[in-house]
Design a protein around this motif. Structure first.
Motif, PDB file in Angstrom:
ATOM      1  N   GLU A   1     -51.593 -36.170 -41.469  1.00  0.00           N
ATOM      2  CA  GLU A   1     -52.142 -35.111 -40.622  1.00  0.00           C
ATOM      3  C   GLU A   1     -51.921 -35.385 -39.140  1.00  0.00           C
ATOM      4  OE1 GLU A   1     -53.344 -32.222 -41.833  1.00  0.00           O
ATOM      5  OE2 GLU A   1     -52.601 -33.094 -43.691  1.00  0.00           O
ATOM      6  N   ALA A   2     -51.497 -36.602 -38.789  1.00  0.00           N
ATOM      7  CA  ALA A   2     -51.259 -36.958 -37.389  1.00  0.00           C
ATOM      8  C   ALA A   2     -49.837 -36.632 -36.943  1.00  0.00           C
ATOM      9  CB  ALA A   2     -51.542 -38.446 -37.168  1.00  0.00           C
ATOM     10  N   GLN A   3     -49.058 -35.943 -37.773  1.00  0.00           N
ATOM     11  CA  GLN A   3     -47.658 -35.670 -37.440  1.00  0.00           C
ATOM     12  C   GLN A   3     -47.513 -34.907 -36.136  1.00  0.00           C
ATOM     13  OE1 GLN A   3     -44.970 -34.300 -40.552  1.00  0.00           O
ATOM     14  NE2 GLN A   3     -46.380 -35.012 -42.112  1.00  0.00           N
ATOM     15  N   ASN A   4     -48.536 -34.147 -35.780  1.00  0.00           N
ATOM     16  CA  ASN A   4     -48.488 -33.385 -34.534  1.00  0.00           C
ATOM     17  C   ASN A   4     -48.253 -34.288 -33.325  1.00  0.00           C
ATOM     18  OD1 ASN A   4     -49.183 -30.522 -33.343  1.00  0.00           O
ATOM     19  ND2 ASN A   4     -50.296 -31.993 -32.082  1.00  0.00           N
TER      20      ASN A   4
ATOM     21  N   TRP B   1     -41.106 -45.308 -35.010  1.00  0.00           N
ATOM     22  CA  TRP B   1     -42.119 -46.054 -35.743  1.00  0.00           C
ATOM     23  C   TRP B   1     -43.024 -45.139 -36.561  1.00  0.00           C
ATOM     24  CZ3 TRP B   1     -41.166 -51.009 -36.006  1.00  0.00           C
ATOM     25  CH2 TRP B   1     -40.527 -51.658 -34.960  1.00  0.00           C
ATOM     26  N   SER B   2     -43.279 -43.963 -36.073  1.00  0.00           N
ATOM     27  CA  SER B   2     -44.204 -43.057 -36.773  1.00  0.00           C
ATOM     28  C   SER B   2     -43.679 -42.698 -38.158  1.00  0.00           C
ATOM     29  CB  SER B   2     -44.415 -41.789 -35.946  1.00  0.00           C
ATOM     30  OG  SER B   2     -43.176 -41.160 -35.670  1.00  0.00           O
TER      31      SER B   2
ATOM     32  N   LYS C   1     -58.260 -40.947 -30.933  1.00  0.00           N
ATOM     33  CA  LYS C   1     -58.392 -39.489 -30.923  1.00  0.00           C
ATOM     34  C   LYS C   1     -57.826 -38.840 -32.188  1.00  0.00           C
ATOM     35  CE  LYS C   1     -54.071 -38.437 -28.473  1.00  0.00           C
ATOM     36  NZ  LYS C   1     -53.461 -37.796 -27.286  1.00  0.00           N
ATOM     37  N   GLU C   2     -56.989 -39.597 -32.935  1.00  0.00           N
ATOM     38  CA  GLU C   2     -56.427 -39.029 -34.158  1.00  0.00           C
ATOM     39  C   GLU C   2     -57.481 -38.799 -35.229  1.00  0.00           C
ATOM     40  OE1 GLU C   2     -53.490 -37.759 -34.498  1.00  0.00           O
ATOM     41  OE2 GLU C   2     -53.034 -38.363 -32.447  1.00  0.00           O
ATOM     42  N   TRP C   3     -58.614 -39.497 -35.122  1.00  0.00           N
ATOM     43  CA  TRP C   3     -59.686 -39.240 -36.082  1.00  0.00           C
ATOM     44  C   TRP C   3     -60.247 -37.833 -35.894  1.00  0.00           C
ATOM     45  CZ3 TRP C   3     -59.909 -41.941 -40.236  1.00  0.00           C
ATOM     46  CH2 TRP C   3     -59.522 -43.276 -40.235  1.00  0.00           C
ATOM     47  N   LYS C   4     -60.214 -37.338 -34.655  1.00  0.00           N
ATOM     48  CA  LYS C   4     -60.630 -35.950 -34.426  1.00  0.00           C
ATOM     49  C   LYS C   4     -59.648 -34.990 -35.078  1.00  0.00           C
ATOM     50  CE  LYS C   4     -63.020 -36.880 -30.052  1.00  0.00           C
ATOM     51  NZ  LYS C   4     -63.110 -36.546 -28.602  1.00  0.00           N
ATOM     52  N   THR C   5     -58.368 -35.366 -35.043  1.00  0.00           N
ATOM     53  CA  THR C   5     -57.362 -34.556 -35.731  1.00  0.00           C
ATOM     54  C   THR C   5     -57.649 -34.509 -37.228  1.00  0.00           C
ATOM     55  OG1 THR C   5     -55.729 -35.244 -34.090  1.00  0.00           O
ATOM     56  CG2 THR C   5     -54.886 -34.252 -36.110  1.00  0.00           C
ATOM     57  N   LEU C   6     -58.041 -35.661 -37.776  1.00  0.00           N
ATOM     58  CA  LEU C   6     -58.364 -35.722 -39.202  1.00  0.00           C
ATOM     59  C   LEU C   6     -59.531 -34.792 -39.534  1.00  0.00           C
ATOM     60  CD1 LEU C   6     -57.818 -37.237 -41.918  1.00  0.00           C
ATOM     61  CD2 LEU C   6     -59.644 -38.797 -41.239  1.00  0.00           C
ATOM     62  N   LEU C   7     -60.557 -34.804 -38.702  1.00  0.00           N
ATOM     63  CA  LEU C   7     -61.713 -33.943 -38.940  1.00  0.00           C
ATOM     64  C   LEU C   7     -61.329 -32.469 -38.822  1.00  0.00           C
ATOM     65  CD1 LEU C   7     -64.488 -35.911 -37.012  1.00  0.00           C
ATOM     66  CD2 LEU C   7     -64.056 -35.878 -39.466  1.00  0.00           C
TER      67      LEU C   7
ATOM     68  N   ASN D   1     -56.434 -22.353 -23.399  1.00  0.00           N
ATOM     69  CA  ASN D   1     -55.120 -22.826 -23.840  1.00  0.00           C
ATOM     70  C   ASN D   1     -55.286 -24.232 -24.416  1.00  0.00           C
ATOM     71  OD1 ASN D   1     -52.040 -22.799 -23.842  1.00  0.00           O
ATOM     72  ND2 ASN D   1     -52.451 -24.631 -22.610  1.00  0.00           N
ATOM     73  N   LEU D   2     -54.706 -24.471 -25.601  1.00  0.00           N
ATOM     74  CA  LEU D   2     -54.794 -25.775 -26.268  1.00  0.00           C
ATOM     75  C   LEU D   2     -53.432 -26.458 -26.242  1.00  0.00           C
ATOM     76  CD1 LEU D   2     -56.885 -24.697 -29.395  1.00  0.00           C
ATOM     77  CD2 LEU D   2     -57.740 -25.795 -27.325  1.00  0.00           C
ATOM     78  N   TYR D   3     -53.430 -27.742 -25.949  1.00  0.00           N
ATOM     79  CA  TYR D   3     -52.176 -28.498 -25.926  1.00  0.00           C
ATOM     80  C   TYR D   3     -52.357 -29.792 -26.726  1.00  0.00           C
ATOM     81  CZ  TYR D   3     -54.406 -31.619 -22.516  1.00  0.00           C
ATOM     82  OH  TYR D   3     -55.258 -32.509 -21.894  1.00  0.00           O
ATOM     83  N   VAL D   4     -51.326 -30.423 -27.219  1.00  0.00           N
ATOM     84  CA  VAL D   4     -50.032 -29.857 -27.568  1.00  0.00           C
ATOM     85  C   VAL D   4     -50.110 -29.564 -29.064  1.00  0.00           C
ATOM     86  CG1 VAL D   4     -47.573 -30.363 -27.797  1.00  0.00           C
ATOM     87  CG2 VAL D   4     -48.827 -31.208 -25.808  1.00  0.00           C
ATOM     88  N   VAL D   5     -49.856 -28.326 -29.450  1.00  0.00           N
ATOM     89  CA  VAL D   5     -49.999 -27.875 -30.833  1.00  0.00           C
ATOM     90  C   VAL D   5     -48.615 -27.575 -31.383  1.00  0.00           C
ATOM     91  CG1 VAL D   5     -50.937 -26.084 -32.337  1.00  0.00           C
ATOM     92  CG2 VAL D   5     -52.298 -26.939 -30.402  1.00  0.00           C
ATOM     93  N   SER D   6     -48.146 -28.402 -32.322  1.00  0.00           N
ATOM     94  CA  SER D   6     -46.788 -28.234 -32.839  1.00  0.00           C
ATOM     95  C   SER D   6     -46.709 -28.077 -34.350  1.00  0.00           C
ATOM     96  CB  SER D   6     -45.915 -29.427 -32.410  1.00  0.00           C
ATOM     97  OG  SER D   6     -45.866 -29.527 -31.001  1.00  0.00           O
ATOM     98  N   GLN D   7     -47.781 -28.431 -35.068  1.00  0.00           N
ATOM     99  CA  GLN D   7     -47.787 -28.298 -36.522  1.00  0.00           C
ATOM    100  C   GLN D   7     -48.332 -26.928 -36.939  1.00  0.00           C
ATOM    101  OE1 GLN D   7     -46.717 -30.563 -39.065  1.00  0.00           O
ATOM    102  NE2 GLN D   7     -45.677 -31.354 -37.248  1.00  0.00           N
ATOM    103  N   PRO D   8     -47.738 -26.292 -37.940  1.00  0.00           N
ATOM    104  CA  PRO D   8     -48.202 -24.964 -38.368  1.00  0.00           C
ATOM    105  C   PRO D   8     -49.683 -24.922 -38.751  1.00  0.00           C
ATOM    106  CG  PRO D   8     -46.033 -25.414 -39.290  1.00  0.00           C
ATOM    107  CD  PRO D   8     -46.481 -26.683 -38.633  1.00  0.00           C
ATOM    108  N   TRP D   9     -50.194 -25.991 -39.412  1.00  0.00           N
ATOM    109  CA  TRP D   9     -51.603 -25.954 -39.814  1.00  0.00           C
ATOM    110  C   TRP D   9     -52.521 -25.974 -38.596  1.00  0.00           C
ATOM    111  CZ3 TRP D   9     -55.311 -29.455 -38.493  1.00  0.00           C
ATOM    112  CH2 TRP D   9     -54.912 -30.720 -38.066  1.00  0.00           C
ATOM    113  N   LEU D  10     -52.131 -26.707 -37.561  1.00  0.00           N
ATOM    114  CA  LEU D  10     -52.960 -26.779 -36.361  1.00  0.00           C
ATOM    115  C   LEU D  10     -52.871 -25.478 -35.559  1.00  0.00           C
ATOM    116  CD1 LEU D  10     -54.848 -28.614 -34.845  1.00  0.00           C
ATOM    117  CD2 LEU D  10     -52.890 -29.650 -33.692  1.00  0.00           C
TER     118      LEU D  10
END
Length: 605
Positions: free
Chosen positions: A86-89, A108-109, A170-176, A476-485
């Protein structure tokens, strides 16, 4: 001599027993079990395996510990794999972060994702093998190499989670946030898994002789199952909404242009963003030593130029300390071809690769003119020059000079983000759209004439977005690159998003997880009902198979008891060996028919 009615009746009964035992008997599946035991514990020969009897423990204490550790490792690895998937963004940020610390570029990712997926698959297969062996009544003997593999996987999962939690918390917020769109589907997957587990659970429940063990295993299973059944009652997702209440799609703003299609912060990148349908352009501005505002995100030139070739002794020098004449000597595109940060450079043809190689560091004026030509909005971060720079104190004034006197852009197209000297800027040019990068109360924002908020996507909140929108402050939200987000931002009511993937999100015509409350309720209720029916059927089947089923022969009821696990393949001989039956006639014995073979019972080899 014909057979008597009693003999025929018993022959029919024997055939019924054969049919029943073929249906109810738990066969050993010799090749299948051998394969399971071989893969799990390298126990390829039959005599090397021990079979657990009903009510006995499936393995020794050491093997019980190994099995428990396998389960723990499975769940920890699953959590990390889901977290990193889910952190691919933010993979690009993660890779550049490592570039800054290590000094060289490497994806590395992606490597981390591949390794975690491979380890999870390995652990999942081991767990499936263990469950299958338990279902076959086999004792567990995990091979030492697998035990080492489990420890390595467990260490990797714990270490990677700990390091990322420290450096990338901050990626834990992405997970939530991801749960708001994936939770309904995770619920279905969890219920399906518990339904599949009902088979081995029911099998061992009815084979156990000790009531305490039965209560524990069934109690734990039902507790987890009913928790899953009721989880949807506490779920929330902005993408579950009534039909007709979905707002318009957020405006797409190209983050440093179109960085997946061309090197970031170059004229080519912004041209590609316009061609992809971006309605806004985002960039970062620095002022050269001789007062020329130019586009550069980093404080140095090391990452996105060939400064190490042209000025090898100045790779760590702040970008603002270079003159414009020196900046014009640098290539701002060659790095894109060699490092390929998004894996897209390989798809460019020769003409496009030539264009990329010839990109130079652009001036702010050229960027603003391009936006003015195509009627696009612009938003930019402004880097204050370091101490000792000629424009250290007049940097805001210099940018306003370019806006008003050197470019053709209209002030109303500019979302003014720099917070320094905002009052003065507002007084000098009230047409600029004042934009804040910090959340504050509505009163504070209105006092500063803020009409836009520029927030990190982790601040995404439907309630907050709606509250600001009610007083004409867009988000405005940044940076949003994944379709689910992007779907989540759309459902939450965000007015615009800054993205690296303009060309992908532009083709998304509706949120990918959108459903009405009625559709959602039907989905999880039907899932729970079907699961409950299947699990009940599985438990009834195992109860029926363990305790036998009455058979009727004429007017006599013949009932066979005992667990099916008593029977083995060789034990069918007592059915076909009709010679062992003693048929009583009218006061005398009926001889065994010579036409029926006698099969002696031998223990399996």
């Amino acid at each position: 001599m014909g057979r008597s009615p009693v003999s025929l009746s018993r022959l029919k009964l024997g055939r019924l027993k054969v049919v029943r035992r073929q249906l109810l008997q738990r066969y050993e599946h010799q090749p299948f079990v051998s394969c399971l035991a071989g893969l799990y514990g390298c126990q390829w020969r039959r005599y090397q395996r021990a079979k657990a009897q009903p009510g006995e423990c499936c393995c020794s204490r050491l093997e019980c510990g190994s099995f428990g550790l396998l389960i723990v490792t499975f769940f920890l690895t699953l959590v990390f794999l889901y977290f990193w998937s889910e952190a691919q963004n933010d993979y690009n940020d993660f890779d550049w972060f490592n570039f800054g610390n290590l000094g060289f570029w490497f994806p590395w990712s992606v490597v981390l994702l591949v390794v975690s997926a491979a380890l999870f698959t390995y652990i999942a297969l081991l767990l499936v093998l263990a469950v299958c062996l338990l279902s076959e009544g086999q004792r567990l003997y995990l091979h030492w190499s697998h035990k080492i593999g489990i420890l390595v996987t467990l260490t990797f999962s714990i270490s990677a989670t700990a390091v990322l939690s420290d450096l990338w918390s901050k990626e834990w917020k992405t997970l939530l946030l991801s749960f708001q769109v994936t939770a309904p589907f995770l619920h279905v997957g969890g219920v399906l898994l518990m339904t599949l587990l009902s088979w081995p659970i029911a099998l061992h429940f009815f084979r156990m002789n000790k009531r305490v063990r039965q209560v524990i295993i069934l109690g734990l299973y039902l507790a987890v199952l009913f928790t899953l059944y009721l989880v949807p009652l506490g779920m929330y997702s902005p993408c579950i909404k009534e039909e007709g209440t979905l707002g318009p799609a957020p405006i797409l703003i190209g983050h440093r242009g179109a960085p997946m299609l061309a090197p970031e912060n170059t004229q080519l990148s912004f041209q590609r963003a316009v061609e992809a349908g971006g309605e806004g352009l985002e960039t970062d501005v620095t002022i050269s030593y001789d007062g020329v505002p130019f586009l550069m995100h980093d404080s140095t030139l090391r990452r996105t130029t060939n400064v190490h070739e042209v000025f090898p002794n100045r790779t760590s020098t702040p970008a603002a300390m270079f003159t414009w004449a020196e900046l014009e000597m640098l290539s701002a595109g060659a790095w894109f071809l060699t490092r390929d940060p998004f894996g897209t450079a390989s798809s460019l043809d020769l003409e496009e690769r030539s264009l990329v190689e010839n990109q130079t560091v652009p001036m702010l004026k050229d960027f603003l003119d391009l936006a003015a030509q195509h009627g696009r909005l612009v938003i930019f971060d402004l880097r204050r020059p370091p101490q000792g720079h000629p424009y250290h104190d007049t940097w805001i004034t210099r940018i306003l000079e370019v806006l008003h006197n050197e470019s053709s852009i209209n002030s109303s197209q500019v979302l003014w983000l720099p917070a320094d000297q905002r009052d003065i800027v507002q007084e000098l040019d009230p047409e600029l759209q004042q934009t804040s990068g910090d959340r504050a109360s509505i009163e504070e924002l209105q006092e500063e004439h803020i009409v836009h908020l520029n927030l990190h996507y982790s601040s995404l909140s439907q309630e907050q977005i709606s509250k600001y929108a009610s007083v004409n402050i867009s988000t405005n939200l940044y940076v949003v690159s994944q379709p689910w987000l992007y779907s989540l931002a759309w459902c939450a009511g965000a007015q615009s998003v800054t993205t690296n993937a303009l060309h992908l999100l532009k083709n998304l015509h509706k949120p990918i997880f959108l459903m009405t409350p009625h559709e959602y309720s039907m989905m999880w209720i039907l899932t729970d009902i079907i699961s409950a029916v299947l699990i009940t059927a599985v438990f009834i089947f195992h109860w029926w198979r363990e305790r036998g089923l009455p058979f009727w022969s004429g007017s006599r009821q013949v009932h066979e008891n005992g667990p099916y696990s008593k029977f083995r393949t060789a034990e069918l001989s007592d059915v076909w060996s009709i010679s062992s039956l003693s048929v009583r006639g009218e006061g005398r014995s009926q001889p065994t028919s010579p036409n029926l073979p006698t099969i002696s019972e031998e223990p399996p080899v």
